[in-house]
Structure formats: structure tokens, C-alpha cells
Design a protein around this motif. Structure first.
Motif, PDB file in Angstrom:
ATOM      1  N   ALA A  35      -5.377   6.110  -0.038  1.00  0.00           N
ATOM      2  CA  ALA A  35      -5.621   5.244  -1.189  1.00  0.00           C
ATOM      3  C   ALA A  35      -5.281   3.809  -0.836  1.00  0.00           C
ATOM      4  CB  ALA A  35      -4.774   5.704  -2.375  1.00  0.00           C
ATOM      5  N   ASP A  36      -5.994   2.876  -1.411  1.00  0.00           N
ATOM      6  CA  ASP A  36      -5.656   1.462  -1.288  1.00  0.00           C
ATOM      7  C   ASP A  36      -4.650   1.147  -2.386  1.00  0.00           C
ATOM      8  OD1 ASP A  36      -7.320   0.998   0.856  1.00  0.00           O
ATOM      9  OD2 ASP A  36      -9.020   0.424  -0.391  1.00  0.00           O
ATOM     10  N   ASP A  37      -3.446   0.739  -1.999  1.00  0.00           N
ATOM     11  CA  ASP A  37      -2.383   0.482  -2.966  1.00  0.00           C
ATOM     12  C   ASP A  37      -1.536  -0.692  -2.492  1.00  0.00           C
ATOM     13  OD1 ASP A  37      -0.061   0.543  -4.630  1.00  0.00           O
ATOM     14  OD2 ASP A  37      -0.469   2.656  -5.060  1.00  0.00           O
ATOM     15  N   ARG A  38      -1.847  -1.870  -3.013  1.00  0.00           N
ATOM     16  CA  ARG A  38      -1.144  -3.094  -2.622  1.00  0.00           C
ATOM     17  C   ARG A  38       0.339  -3.026  -2.996  1.00  0.00           C
ATOM     18  NH1 ARG A  38      -4.024  -8.661  -3.857  1.00  0.00           N
ATOM     19  NH2 ARG A  38      -5.511  -7.552  -2.571  1.00  0.00           N
ATOM     20  N   ARG A  39       0.671  -2.404  -4.135  1.00  0.00           N
ATOM     21  CA  ARG A  39       2.060  -2.308  -4.587  1.00  0.00           C
ATOM     22  C   ARG A  39       2.890  -1.474  -3.616  1.00  0.00           C
ATOM     23  NH1 ARG A  39       4.953   1.287  -6.996  1.00  0.00           N
ATOM     24  NH2 ARG A  39       3.216   2.679  -7.389  1.00  0.00           N
ATOM     25  N   VAL A  40       2.383  -0.327  -3.215  1.00  0.00           N
ATOM     26  CA  VAL A  40       3.103   0.527  -2.268  1.00  0.00           C
ATOM     27  C   VAL A  40       3.234  -0.174  -0.919  1.00  0.00           C
ATOM     28  CG1 VAL A  40       2.985   2.690  -0.950  1.00  0.00           C
ATOM     29  CG2 VAL A  40       2.526   2.706  -3.399  1.00  0.00           C
ATOM     30  N   ALA A  41       2.165  -0.814  -0.465  1.00  0.00           N
ATOM     31  CA  ALA A  41       2.217  -1.537   0.814  1.00  0.00           C
ATOM     32  C   ALA A  41       3.279  -2.630   0.766  1.00  0.00           C
ATOM     33  CB  ALA A  41       0.849  -2.128   1.142  1.00  0.00           C
ATOM     34  N   GLY A  42       3.340  -3.367  -0.319  1.00  0.00           N
ATOM     35  CA  GLY A  42       4.344  -4.426  -0.466  1.00  0.00           C
ATOM     36  C   GLY A  42       5.762  -3.888  -0.474  1.00  0.00           C
ATOM     37  N   ALA A  43       5.974  -2.782  -1.195  1.00  0.00           N
ATOM     38  CA  ALA A  43       7.308  -2.182  -1.266  1.00  0.00           C
ATOM     39  C   ALA A  43       7.737  -1.648   0.101  1.00  0.00           C
ATOM     40  CB  ALA A  43       7.330  -1.059  -2.305  1.00  0.00           C
ATOM     41  N   LEU A  44       6.826  -1.030   0.834  1.00  0.00           N
ATOM     42  CA  LEU A  44       7.145  -0.528   2.176  1.00  0.00           C
ATOM     43  C   LEU A  44       7.465  -1.679   3.123  1.00  0.00           C
ATOM     44  CD1 LEU A  44       4.504   2.313   2.675  1.00  0.00           C
ATOM     45  CD2 LEU A  44       6.989   2.582   2.588  1.00  0.00           C
ATOM     46  N   TYR A  45       6.669  -2.746   3.051  1.00  0.00           N
ATOM     47  CA  TYR A  45       6.907  -3.905   3.923  1.00  0.00           C
ATOM     48  C   TYR A  45       8.270  -4.531   3.625  1.00  0.00           C
ATOM     49  CZ  TYR A  45       6.058  -8.180   6.550  1.00  0.00           C
ATOM     50  OH  TYR A  45       6.151  -9.216   7.435  1.00  0.00           O
ATOM     51  N   GLU A  46       8.615  -4.658   2.353  1.00  0.00           N
ATOM     52  CA  GLU A  46       9.924  -5.210   1.985  1.00  0.00           C
ATOM     53  C   GLU A  46      11.053  -4.319   2.510  1.00  0.00           C
ATOM     54  OE1 GLU A  46      12.442  -6.020  -2.060  1.00  0.00           O
ATOM     55  OE2 GLU A  46      10.293  -6.480  -2.106  1.00  0.00           O
ATOM     56  N   ARG A  47      10.888  -3.024   2.369  1.00  0.00           N
ATOM     57  CA  ARG A  47      11.908  -2.069   2.840  1.00  0.00           C
ATOM     58  C   ARG A  47      12.066  -2.125   4.358  1.00  0.00           C
ATOM     59  NH1 ARG A  47      15.539   1.899   0.659  1.00  0.00           N
ATOM     60  NH2 ARG A  47      16.009   3.190   2.437  1.00  0.00           N
ATOM     61  N   MET A  48      10.968  -2.381   5.065  1.00  0.00           N
ATOM     62  CA  MET A  48      10.980  -2.432   6.524  1.00  0.00           C
ATOM     63  C   MET A  48      11.418  -3.793   7.056  1.00  0.00           C
ATOM     64  SD  MET A  48       7.377  -0.455   7.133  1.00  0.00           S
ATOM     65  CE  MET A  48       7.218  -1.129   8.762  1.00  0.00           C
ATOM     66  N   GLY A  49      11.616  -4.753   6.179  1.00  0.00           N
ATOM     67  CA  GLY A  49      11.944  -6.117   6.563  1.00  0.00           C
ATOM     68  C   GLY A  49      12.930  -6.267   7.706  1.00  0.00           C
ATOM     69  N   PRO A  50      14.062  -5.552   7.687  1.00  0.00           N
ATOM     70  CA  PRO A  50      15.045  -5.728   8.755  1.00  0.00           C
ATOM     71  C   PRO A  50      14.544  -5.388  10.157  1.00  0.00           C
ATOM     72  CG  PRO A  50      16.036  -4.638   6.866  1.00  0.00           C
ATOM     73  CD  PRO A  50      14.547  -4.690   6.614  1.00  0.00           C
ATOM     74  N   ILE A  51      13.511  -4.552  10.256  1.00  0.00           N
ATOM     75  CA  ILE A  51      13.051  -4.170  11.598  1.00  0.00           C
ATOM     76  C   ILE A  51      11.713  -4.790  11.992  1.00  0.00           C
ATOM     77  CG2 ILE A  51      14.334  -2.004  11.599  1.00  0.00           C
ATOM     78  CD1 ILE A  51      11.610  -0.595  11.160  1.00  0.00           C
ATOM     79  N   VAL A  52      11.022  -5.436  11.048  1.00  0.00           N
ATOM     80  CA  VAL A  52       9.692  -5.976  11.345  1.00  0.00           C
ATOM     81  C   VAL A  52       9.724  -6.969  12.500  1.00  0.00           C
ATOM     82  CG1 VAL A  52       7.800  -7.393  10.439  1.00  0.00           C
ATOM     83  CG2 VAL A  52       8.714  -5.516   9.082  1.00  0.00           C
TER      84      VAL A  52
END
Length: 141
Positions: free
Chosen positions: A30-47
Motif C-alpha cells: 500500500a502507498d501510505d505516506r503517514r506510515v513511511a514518515g513514522a518509520l523514517y522518524e523512528r529510524m532517524g538515529p541510524i539513517v
């Protein structure tokens, strides 16, 4: 061929061709901008660490990670299911601008499993390249 296998997963089965790897699994996509944003924020420390490790270089100094593709996919592999050897391609990401492309595939394992692994094959041009194997374990990425 694709059909529902319950729990929201559709069954995906296709034979290998010159352009597509053999695959058999369950998939939710599914295309889900909200989930993608939340995952990216959660991954922030390792990006930033991952971007540095991958070593992507670009003439534009501002080039770097900006987010995750909104094309979220969950895969479920049962006994005997697999995804043949393949290379992930780069896709356009217009939600981040006209020239934005995906660069890195992120795999998050939601459970442990027996058998199988994700193997990373270096480009043919890599010096002394040998494949690297990543065993699937719950909570690893």
C-alpha cells in the motif's frame, strides 16, 4: 498470479524470467505516506550511519536521505516459499521532488525464521567481492 491468502496478504507467485526473479510469498502492499514518515522518524538515529556506510557520493553537497518511499510492502514467507536472486532497482519518488530516487532498501524482520537468508551481492566491479549473508532475526534491520 495473485490472490488473497487471508490476513490481508495476497498470494504472489511467478516464475523467473530474464527480468524478474522467481517469487512465492504473501504480500500486503500500500502507498501510505503517514506510515513511511513514522518509520523514517523512528529510524532517524541510524539513517546517517547507513548513508555513510553505503558510501553514496553525489556532486550536489545537499544530496542525502530525505525520507522513505510511501510504497510500503509486507512480505510473509511460509515453508518452501522464496524469492530468487535479484537486485533491487531504484524508483522515482515524486513526493520528494522531480529528481528524487530510492537508493537503499530497508528490510525489517518482524519474526525469526528457520532457513533462508538475505544475501547481499556486491557489484561485479567490487574488488574481491564476496556475498554477505544476513540471517533473519526478529527486530533486526
Amino acid at each position: 498470479a495473485e490472490h488473497s491468502v487471508g490476513g490481508g496478504f495476497e498470494s504472489v507467485r511467478h516464475a523467473a524470467t530474464r527480468y524478474v526473479a522467481r517469487r512465492e510469498c504473501g504480500r500486503i502492499q500500500a502507498d501510505d505516506r503517514r506510515v513511511a514518515g513514522a518509520l523514517y522518524e523512528r529510524m532517524g538515529p541510524i539513517v546517517a550511519q547507513v548513508a555513510d556506510r553505503v558510501g553514496v557520493t553525489h556532486p550536489d553537497a545537499a544530496y542525502g536521505p530525505v525520507g522513505l518511499s510511501e510504497n510500503i510492502r509486507l512480505y510473509r514467507y511460509g515453508r518452501g516459499m522464496s524469492f530468487g536472486r535479484h537486485f533491487d532497482g531504484s524508483n522515482r519518488e515524486p513526493s520528494f521532488g522531480d529528481t528524487a530516487n530510492t537508493e537503499i532498501t530497508v528490510l525489517i524482520y518482524l519474526s525469526d525464521c528457520r532457513g533462508g537468508a538475505t544475501r547481499f551481492y556486491p557489484p561485479a566491479s567490487s574488488a574481491g567481492g564476496t556475498k554477505k549473508k544476513k540471517t533473519k532475526k526478529k527486530g533486526t534491520a
